[in-house]
Design an enzyme around this catalytic site. Structure first.
Site, PDB file in Angstrom:
ATOM      1  N   LYS A 154       0.833  -1.214   0.000  1.00 42.36           N
ATOM      2  CA  LYS A 154       0.000   0.000   0.000  1.00 42.36           C
ATOM      3  C   LYS A 154       0.858   1.251   0.000  1.00 42.36           C
ATOM      4  O   LYS A 154       0.620   2.173  -0.772  1.00 42.36           O
ATOM      5  CB  LYS A 154      -0.902  -0.001   1.251  1.00 42.36           C
ATOM      6  CG  LYS A 154      -1.574   1.335   1.505  1.00 42.36           C
ATOM      7  CD  LYS A 154      -2.477   1.307   2.697  1.00 42.36           C
ATOM      8  CE  LYS A 154      -1.878   1.824   3.977  1.00 42.36           C
ATOM      9  NZ  LYS A 154      -1.570   3.249   4.029  1.00 42.36           N
ATOM     10  N   ASN A 155       1.868   1.301   0.860  1.00 48.29           N
ATOM     11  CA  ASN A 155       2.650   2.529   0.996  1.00 48.29           C
ATOM     12  C   ASN A 155       3.566   2.778  -0.194  1.00 48.29           C
ATOM     13  O   ASN A 155       4.225   3.812  -0.269  1.00 48.29           O
ATOM     14  CB  ASN A 155       3.465   2.513   2.293  1.00 48.29           C
ATOM     15  CG  ASN A 155       2.563   2.702   3.507  1.00 48.29           C
ATOM     16  OD1 ASN A 155       1.380   2.995   3.363  1.00 48.29           O
ATOM     17  ND2 ASN A 155       3.119   2.506   4.697  1.00 48.29           N
ATOM     18  N   CYS A 205      -5.652  12.812  11.982  1.00 45.19           N
ATOM     19  CA  CYS A 205      -6.246  11.532  11.634  1.00 45.19           C
ATOM     20  C   CYS A 205      -6.229  10.659  12.866  1.00 45.19           C
ATOM     21  O   CYS A 205      -5.903  11.118  13.957  1.00 45.19           O
ATOM     22  CB  CYS A 205      -5.501  10.879  10.484  1.00 45.19           C
ATOM     23  SG  CYS A 205      -3.968  10.146  11.009  1.00 45.19           S
ATOM     24  N   ARG A 247      -1.205  15.245  11.868  1.00 41.75           N
ATOM     25  CA  ARG A 247      -0.271  14.828  10.828  1.00 41.75           C
ATOM     26  C   ARG A 247       0.216  16.094  10.114  1.00 41.75           C
ATOM     27  O   ARG A 247      -0.326  16.493   9.090  1.00 41.75           O
ATOM     28  CB  ARG A 247      -0.944  13.878   9.816  1.00 41.75           C
ATOM     29  CG  ARG A 247      -1.573  12.639  10.423  1.00 41.75           C
ATOM     30  CD  ARG A 247      -0.580  11.557  10.786  1.00 41.75           C
ATOM     31  NE  ARG A 247       0.061  10.918   9.661  1.00 41.75           N
ATOM     32  CZ  ARG A 247      -0.271   9.732   9.174  1.00 41.75           C
ATOM     33  NH1 ARG A 247      -1.267   9.060   9.670  1.00 41.75           N
ATOM     34  NH2 ARG A 247       0.399   9.194   8.169  1.00 41.75           N
ATOM     35  N   ASP A 265       4.294   1.033  11.896  1.00 44.45           N
ATOM     36  CA  ASP A 265       3.106   0.307  11.418  1.00 44.45           C
ATOM     37  C   ASP A 265       3.054  -1.134  11.946  1.00 44.45           C
ATOM     38  O   ASP A 265       1.978  -1.726  11.994  1.00 44.45           O
ATOM     39  CB  ASP A 265       3.082   0.266   9.882  1.00 44.45           C
ATOM     40  CG  ASP A 265       2.942   1.636   9.276  1.00 44.45           C
ATOM     41  OD1 ASP A 265       1.886   1.952   8.728  1.00 44.45           O
ATOM     42  OD2 ASP A 265       3.905   2.424   9.372  1.00 44.45           O
ATOM     43  N   ARG A 325      -8.419  -0.629   4.257  1.00 43.91           N
ATOM     44  CA  ARG A 325      -7.533   0.365   3.621  1.00 43.91           C
ATOM     45  C   ARG A 325      -6.184  -0.234   3.275  1.00 43.91           C
ATOM     46  O   ARG A 325      -5.511   0.253   2.361  1.00 43.91           O
ATOM     47  CB  ARG A 325      -7.310   1.547   4.580  1.00 43.91           C
ATOM     48  CG  ARG A 325      -8.560   2.338   4.807  1.00 43.91           C
ATOM     49  CD  ARG A 325      -8.342   3.353   5.882  1.00 43.91           C
ATOM     50  NE  ARG A 325      -7.459   4.399   5.380  1.00 43.91           N
ATOM     51  CZ  ARG A 325      -7.380   5.599   5.910  1.00 43.91           C
ATOM     52  NH1 ARG A 325      -8.122   5.903   6.948  1.00 43.91           N
ATOM     53  NH2 ARG A 325      -6.574   6.478   5.413  1.00 43.91           N
TER      54      ARG A 325
END
Ligand code: UD1
Length: 419
Positions: free
Chosen positions: A24-25, A118, A123, A308, A400
Site C-alpha cells: 500500500k505505501n 487523523c 499529521r 506500522d 484500507r
C-alpha cells in the site's frame, strides 16, 4: 456507514503458504507519480484496497483514466486537465497529500484542502511545504485550502529535511522530477517504498539516484513517459501474517516477499523465540516454542522497527512469557490498540510513548472496535489466539491496507468470516 464486522473463532493454528500482496505505501505514491507522465502506465502486483480505489477516484477527477484488471492497474494520464482535488476526496485518505508534489510537477498549479489530523493524531505537513518552497513553489493557505504554484521550471535546490519524513521525501521527489536542475534531499527517508517510487519514476524516464540512502539526488528531465512496473511486496502485511503464525503457535511460508527490507521486524520475531528461515523471496516462520517477551522494542524511521508493525507485535507480546516494553517514537496515537486488546484480557499499560505488556495469560474473545488500520489488524491477530469468539467492527479501516483479510487468513487455517 460500514456496519460489517469480522467474526473470529480463536484457537486454531495458522499454517500453510501464502503470497504477500503488493505494498500500500508504495502503490499510493506511485499512483500519484503516474500523473507526472504523459502516457499510460501499467502497474502489476497492485493490491485491491480501499485506499487504492480512493487514489483512482482522485486520478479520475483530475482527468486520468484508470482500469483495474485483477492485480494490474492501468492509468492513462495523457489528458490531465484539472489541478484541484475535491475536498471530500482529500478527506477519504490522509496520504492524498502526496498528490500535491505530482500535480505541481505536471501542471505547475495545485489546489487541495489541508489534511487535518487523523486516527494517529496530528499529521503536520510543514516539512513537505518548506521543501516545496525551496523548489520555488509559492504556497498560500486560506480557510484550510492550500493553493500552490510552481512558476517557471525547477532549477534545483539543496533541501535538508528536519525529520526524515516519508511523505515529504516523496512530495519533493515528485515535484522535482521534471525540471532543468539538480535537487538534493538530505536526511531523506530511507524506506524501501521511497526506492520503489524512484524505481517507477526512473522507469518513466526520470533521473533519480541515492534512493534508499539518506541523500536522494533528482536531476530534472524535460518529460516523463508511461511505464510498466511491479509494485514491491508489502512488508507490513508480511509482518502481520507472521504475527498470525507466531501468536497461534503455527508455521507459515510467506512468498513474494523481500526479506532484506524487513531486518528489524525479522529480528523482533526472532527475539520472541520464533524460528525464521529466509530465502531470496520467501520467509518461513515457525512458532513451536513458547513465545518470549522483548525487553524493549523501539519504533524509528527505516531501517529501525516500523511504527506500522508496532500494534501487531503488541498483540503478539500479550501471549509471550514475561514483561515487554514498547517505545513509540513516530506517532503519538499509535497505542490505541492497547485499550481494545485489554477487552480480550491483555495486561497492557500505555502512557505517552511507552507501553508495558505483561504477557502470558490466555486471551478470551470479546467485542472490539478497530480504531485505525494497524490497530484493527492487531485485534484480528489477537482474536486468532483468543478463546471463543472475537468480533472486530470498523472493518473499513482494515480494508484500507489489507486485501480481503478474512479470505487470506482462512486460506492458512483461521476461522474468520465477515458479516
Ligand atoms: C508514512 C506511511 C505510514 C508510516 C509512516 C512512518 C505512507 C502512505 N504512509 O506516513 O504508513 O506509518 O510513513 O513510517 O507511506 N512529520 C512532521 N512534519 C511533516 C511530516 C511529518 O512533523 O511535515 C512527523 C510526523 O508527525 C511523524 C513523523 O514525522 O511523527 C513521520 O511522518 P512521515 O514519515 O511523514 O509519515 P507519512 O509519510 O505520513
Amino acid at each position: 456507514m460500514d456496519k460489517s464486522r469480522l467474526y473470529i473463532e480463536g484457537g486454531r493454528r495458522i499454517s500453510g503458504e501464502i503470497k504477500v500482496q503488493g505494498a500500500k505505501n508504495s502503490v499510493l505514491p506511485i499512483l500519484a507519480a503516474s500523473l507526472l507522465t504523459s502516457g499510460t502506465s501499467r502497474l502489476r502486483n497492485c493490491p485491491a484496497l480501499s485506499d487504492v480505489f480512493s487514489s483512482c477516484r482522485i486520478l479520475t477527477s483530475l482527468g486520468c483514466k484508470c482500469r483495474q484488471d485483477g492485480d494490474v492497474l492501468e492509468i492513462d494520464a495523457g489528458k490531465l486537465s484539472d489541478y484541484e482535488i475535491p475536498e471530500q476526496l482529500m478527506r477519504e485518505m490522509r496520504s492524498s497529500i502526496v498528490f500535491l508534489g505530482a500535480i505541481l510537477g505536471r501542471l505547475r498549479r495545485c489546489r487541495l484542502s489541508f489534511p487535518g489530523g487523523c486516527e494517529l493524531g496530528p499529521r503536520p505537513i510543514d516539512i513537505h511545504l518548506s521543501g516545496l518552497r525551496k523548489l520555488g513553489a509559492k504556497i498560500t493557505e486560506d480557510h484550510g485550502v492550500l493553493d500552490c504554484t510552481l512558476p517557471g521550471t525547477v532549477t534545483g535546490a539543496i533541501i535538508n529535511l528536519t525529520l526524515p519524513s516519508v511523505g515529504a521525501t516523496e512530495n519533493i521527489m515528485l515535484a522535482a522530477a521534471i525540471g532543468s536542475g539538480e535537487t538534493v534531499i538530505q536526511n531523506a527517508a530511507r524506506e524501501p517504498e521511497i526506492a520503489d517510487l524512484a524505481g517507477y519514476l526512473n522507469a518513466c524516464g526520470a533521473d533519480i539516484r541515492g534512493q534508499g540512502s539518506s541523500t536522494v539526488i533528482i536531476k530534472g528531465v524535460s518529460k516523463l513517459h508511461g511505464a510498466e512496473y511491479e509494485i514491491m511486496p508489502d512488508r507490513i502485511v508480511a509482518a502481520t501474517l507472521m504475527g498470525a503464525a507466531a501468536i497461534t503457535g503455527g508455521e507459515l511460508m510467506l512468498t513474494g516477499v523481500r526479506p532484506q527490507d524487513m531486518n528489524s521486524t525479522l529480528s523482533a520475531y526472532e527475539q520472541t523465540g520464533c524460528d525464521l528461515y529466509q530465502y531470496a523471496d520467501r520467509i518461513y516462520i515457525s512458532a513451536k516454542k513458547r513465545l518470549q517477551a522483548i525487553k524493549t522494542l523501539r519504533t524509528s524511521p527505516y531501517p529501525g522497527f516500523p511504527t506500522d508493525c508496532q500494534p501487531i507485535l503488541m498483540a503478539v507480546l500479550t501471549r509471550a512469557k514475561g514483561t515487554s516494553m514498547i517505545v513509540e517514537n513516530i506517532f503519538e496515537n499509535r497505542f490505541r490498540a492497547a485499550a481494545e486488546l485489554r477487552r480480550l484480557g491483555a495486561d497492557i499499560k500505555a502512557e505517552g510513548k511507552v507501553a508495558v505488556i505483561e504477557g502470558g495469560d490466555k486471551l478470551s474473545g470479546a467485542a472490539t472496535v478497530a480504531t485505525d488500520l494497524r490497530a484493527g489488524a492487531a485485534l484480528v491477530i489477537a482474536g486468532l489466539a483468543a478463546d471463543g469468539t472475537t468480533t472486530v467492527s470498523n472493518v473499513h479501516y482494515i480494508d484500507r491496507g489489507y486485501q480481503a483479510i478474512e479470505a487470506q487468513l482462512r486460506s492458512i487455517g483461521a476461522k474468520i468470516k465477515r458479516i
